[in-house]
Design a protein around this motif. Structure first.
Motif, PDB file in Angstrom:
ATOM      1  N   ARG A   1     -32.009 -26.204  19.551  1.00 51.81           N
ATOM      2  CA  ARG A   1     -33.058 -25.191  19.458  1.00 51.81           C
ATOM      3  C   ARG A   1     -33.513 -25.017  18.007  1.00 51.81           C
ATOM      4  O   ARG A   1     -32.701 -24.973  17.081  1.00 51.81           O
ATOM      5  CB  ARG A   1     -32.553 -23.853  20.008  1.00 51.81           C
ATOM      6  CG  ARG A   1     -33.631 -22.782  20.051  1.00 51.81           C
ATOM      7  CD  ARG A   1     -33.114 -21.484  20.671  1.00 51.81           C
ATOM      8  NE  ARG A   1     -34.132 -20.445  20.623  1.00 51.81           N
ATOM      9  CZ  ARG A   1     -35.067 -20.262  21.544  1.00 51.81           C
ATOM     10  NH1 ARG A   1     -35.110 -21.064  22.593  1.00 51.81           N
ATOM     11  NH2 ARG A   1     -35.960 -19.296  21.429  1.00 51.81           N
ATOM     12  N   SER A   2     -34.826 -24.906  17.834  1.00 49.93           N
ATOM     13  CA  SER A   2     -35.421 -24.639  16.528  1.00 49.93           C
ATOM     14  C   SER A   2     -36.623 -23.735  16.752  1.00 49.93           C
ATOM     15  O   SER A   2     -36.872 -23.279  17.878  1.00 49.93           O
ATOM     16  CB  SER A   2     -35.847 -25.948  15.859  1.00 49.93           C
ATOM     17  OG  SER A   2     -36.898 -26.563  16.601  1.00 49.93           O
ATOM     18  N   ARG A   3     -37.381 -23.483  15.700  1.00 51.37           N
ATOM     19  CA  ARG A   3     -38.571 -22.648  15.870  1.00 51.37           C
ATOM     20  C   ARG A   3     -39.613 -23.331  16.758  1.00 51.37           C
ATOM     21  O   ARG A   3     -40.415 -22.666  17.407  1.00 51.37           O
ATOM     22  CB  ARG A   3     -39.174 -22.321  14.502  1.00 51.37           C
ATOM     23  CG  ARG A   3     -38.386 -21.293  13.715  1.00 51.37           C
ATOM     24  CD  ARG A   3     -38.979 -21.044  12.357  1.00 51.37           C
ATOM     25  NE  ARG A   3     -38.879 -22.220  11.496  1.00 51.37           N
ATOM     26  CZ  ARG A   3     -39.327 -22.287  10.252  1.00 51.37           C
ATOM     27  NH1 ARG A   3     -39.921 -21.234   9.718  1.00 51.37           N
ATOM     28  NH2 ARG A   3     -39.175 -23.382   9.535  1.00 51.37           N
TER      29      ARG A   3
ATOM     30  N   ASP B   1     -36.897 -26.279  22.120  1.00 54.12           N
ATOM     31  CA  ASP B   1     -35.698 -25.751  22.750  1.00 54.12           C
ATOM     32  C   ASP B   1     -35.033 -26.866  23.546  1.00 54.12           C
ATOM     33  O   ASP B   1     -35.669 -27.858  23.927  1.00 54.12           O
ATOM     34  CB  ASP B   1     -36.051 -24.588  23.677  1.00 54.12           C
ATOM     35  CG  ASP B   1     -34.833 -23.757  24.065  1.00 54.12           C
ATOM     36  OD1 ASP B   1     -33.736 -23.997  23.502  1.00 54.12           O
ATOM     37  OD2 ASP B   1     -34.967 -22.872  24.926  1.00 54.12           O
TER      38      ASP B   1
ATOM     39  N   THR C   1     -32.795 -26.499  26.770  1.00 52.95           N
ATOM     40  CA  THR C   1     -32.135 -25.704  27.795  1.00 52.95           C
ATOM     41  C   THR C   1     -31.112 -26.564  28.537  1.00 52.95           C
ATOM     42  O   THR C   1     -31.115 -27.792  28.432  1.00 52.95           O
ATOM     43  CB  THR C   1     -33.153 -25.166  28.806  1.00 52.95           C
ATOM     44  OG1 THR C   1     -33.758 -26.282  29.489  1.00 52.95           O
ATOM     45  CG2 THR C   1     -34.237 -24.353  28.115  1.00 52.95           C
TER      46      THR C   1
ATOM     47  N   ARG D   1     -27.203 -27.393  15.869  1.00 52.17           N
ATOM     48  CA  ARG D   1     -28.157 -26.553  16.599  1.00 52.17           C
ATOM     49  C   ARG D   1     -28.102 -26.776  18.106  1.00 52.17           C
ATOM     50  O   ARG D   1     -28.806 -26.095  18.856  1.00 52.17           O
ATOM     51  CB  ARG D   1     -29.583 -26.835  16.099  1.00 52.17           C
ATOM     52  CG  ARG D   1     -29.833 -26.413  14.659  1.00 52.17           C
ATOM     53  CD  ARG D   1     -31.277 -26.670  14.245  1.00 52.17           C
ATOM     54  NE  ARG D   1     -31.567 -28.103  14.135  1.00 52.17           N
ATOM     55  CZ  ARG D   1     -32.223 -28.818  15.036  1.00 52.17           C
ATOM     56  NH1 ARG D   1     -32.669 -28.245  16.145  1.00 52.17           N
ATOM     57  NH2 ARG D   1     -32.447 -30.094  14.856  1.00 52.17           N
TER      58      ARG D   1
ATOM     59  N   ASP E   1     -36.968 -32.967  17.834  1.00 53.40           N
ATOM     60  CA  ASP E   1     -36.921 -31.776  17.001  1.00 53.40           C
ATOM     61  C   ASP E   1     -36.450 -32.050  15.584  1.00 53.40           C
ATOM     62  O   ASP E   1     -36.544 -31.173  14.727  1.00 53.40           O
ATOM     63  CB  ASP E   1     -35.968 -30.749  17.620  1.00 53.40           C
ATOM     64  CG  ASP E   1     -34.556 -31.315  17.754  1.00 53.40           C
ATOM     65  OD1 ASP E   1     -34.404 -32.365  18.413  1.00 53.40           O
ATOM     66  OD2 ASP E   1     -33.611 -30.720  17.206  1.00 53.40           O
TER      67      ASP E   1
ATOM     68  N   LEU F   1     -41.768 -24.933  22.015  1.00 53.66           N
ATOM     69  CA  LEU F   1     -41.873 -23.475  21.964  1.00 53.66           C
ATOM     70  C   LEU F   1     -43.177 -23.032  21.323  1.00 53.66           C
ATOM     71  O   LEU F   1     -43.626 -21.902  21.522  1.00 53.66           O
ATOM     72  CB  LEU F   1     -40.690 -22.891  21.189  1.00 53.66           C
ATOM     73  CG  LEU F   1     -39.302 -23.114  21.798  1.00 53.66           C
ATOM     74  CD1 LEU F   1     -38.232 -22.556  20.872  1.00 53.66           C
ATOM     75  CD2 LEU F   1     -39.210 -22.471  23.174  1.00 53.66           C
TER      76      LEU F   1
END
Length: 339
Positions: free
Chosen positions: A178-180, A183, A185, A214, A258, A281
């Motif tokens: 996950r980062s800005r 994601d 899941t 992360r 990512d 995201l």
């Protein structure tokens, strides 16, 4: 890159907040300079006290640093370094003042997009996908890193008995999290794992899998559970890190979209790089630009569920940046009359 007859080793300070991804950018560039010219490297790790961490860079002062930080000025009787190479937001207030504090002795190189007072640095080494421009900006594909043929060989030695006997093709999977912008899941992790398993099984190969800091625990557990039946090695974070060994032995490298750092490092090996999709995201144009750049260079393609092979010239962007740094040193020495 001709510095002159003076072969006195350069003094280089590498400055970051100590996080591996940050430090490796500055350290990788410093090590590349060292490979080209005798140099002494000192690593400095800094962090700001929590009360002051969110202040704008222009308002920060050295006395606001956490007591665990390394000193960022020479001790009494010591000299300022020839080069200050820094990475990350935490370093910006210090980097911007080094030239003045050193009386012009220290040349300042900042990696990444500083987004603040770019004229304060002698050279900014910025990823091309960030779109930074200016007379003192060198744009490179990805970011500086520590991946070299020698380092890969050194890292591979400790895992040779385990990895070199794995059935080919050996597939390295580098999973982020996950980062800005993205994601991972649990449901998406299951989908990625099933696609990876299908590709490795179809090729009769093996898997070398590692996660980033992360990676969410649920996603890590799901991927591990669905891939542990494959021949290979899944690193659980315990013991020596096989990252360089994975890159060395890989016939294919799968990288989640990512991570700009992992993609650039993978593209420095010459092995085909397959980009794994994540859940967006928000718009991630800079990552799209990086992946387009890597495609144009022949290094990377979106993962299509197969393990197609291709060839390309490994990226050498860190070495190119190091040559620019030494050109900067040579120019400074000519300007000061030093040979």
């Amino acid at each position: 890159m001709e510095i002159g007859s003076d072969q006195t080793p350069l003094s280089i300070w590498v400055v970051s907040d100590g996080r591996t991804g940050m430090e490796n950018q500055a350290l990788g560039l410093a090590e590349a300079v060292q490979r080209l010219f005798p140099s002494r490297i000192t690593v400095k790790r800094i962090r700001w006290r929590s009360l002051f961490d969110k202040l704008p860079s222009a308002l920060k002062a050295s006395w606001m640093l956490d007591l665990s930080s390394d000193p960022t000025e020479p001790a009494a009787g010591e000299a300022w370094p020839d080069l200050w190479i820094a990475t990350g937001r935490a370093t910006l207030p210090l980097s911007a003042r080094v030239r003045d504090r050193s009386g012009g002795k220290t040349l300042v190189v900042q990696t990444q997009d500083p987004r603040w007072n770019p004229a304060a640095y002698d050279l900014v080494v910025a990823p091309a996908h960030d779109g930074v421009a200016g007379p003192n900006v060198l744009s490179i594909t990805g970011s500086p890193h520590r991946v070299t043929a020698d380092r890969l060989a050194e890292g591979a030695a400790a895992f040779a008995d385990t990895l070199q006997t794995l059935p080919p093709p050996r597939v390295a999977a580098l999973i982020g999290g996950r980062s800005r912008a993205f994601d991972l899941t649990e449901a998406h992790a299951v989908e990625l794992a099933d696609r990876i398993a299908k590709a490795v099984e179809a090729a009769g190969g093996s898997l070398m899998l590692t996660f980033s800091r992360r990676t969410p625990e649920a996603a890590k557990a799901a991927i591990t559970a669905r891939l542990k039946h494959l021949p290979g090695l899944i690193w659980d974070g315990e013991g020596p890190n096989p990252y360089f060994a994975f890159l060395k032995f890989a016939d294919h490298i799968l990288v989640t979209e990512d991570s700009a750092n992992m993609a650039a490092e993978a593209a420095s090996t010459g092995a085909p790089v397959h980009i794994l999709p994540m859940i967006p995201l928000k718009p991630a144009d800079k990552f799209a630009r990086l992946h387009a750049d890597l495609r144009e260079r022949g290094a990377a393609r979106p993962f299509d569920g197969s393990l197609e092979s291709w060839r390309y010239e490994p990226l050498g962007e860190t070495d190119r940046a190091a040559r620019a740094v030494l050109d900067l040193v040579a120019g400074a020495r000519r300007g000061s009359g030093v040979n």
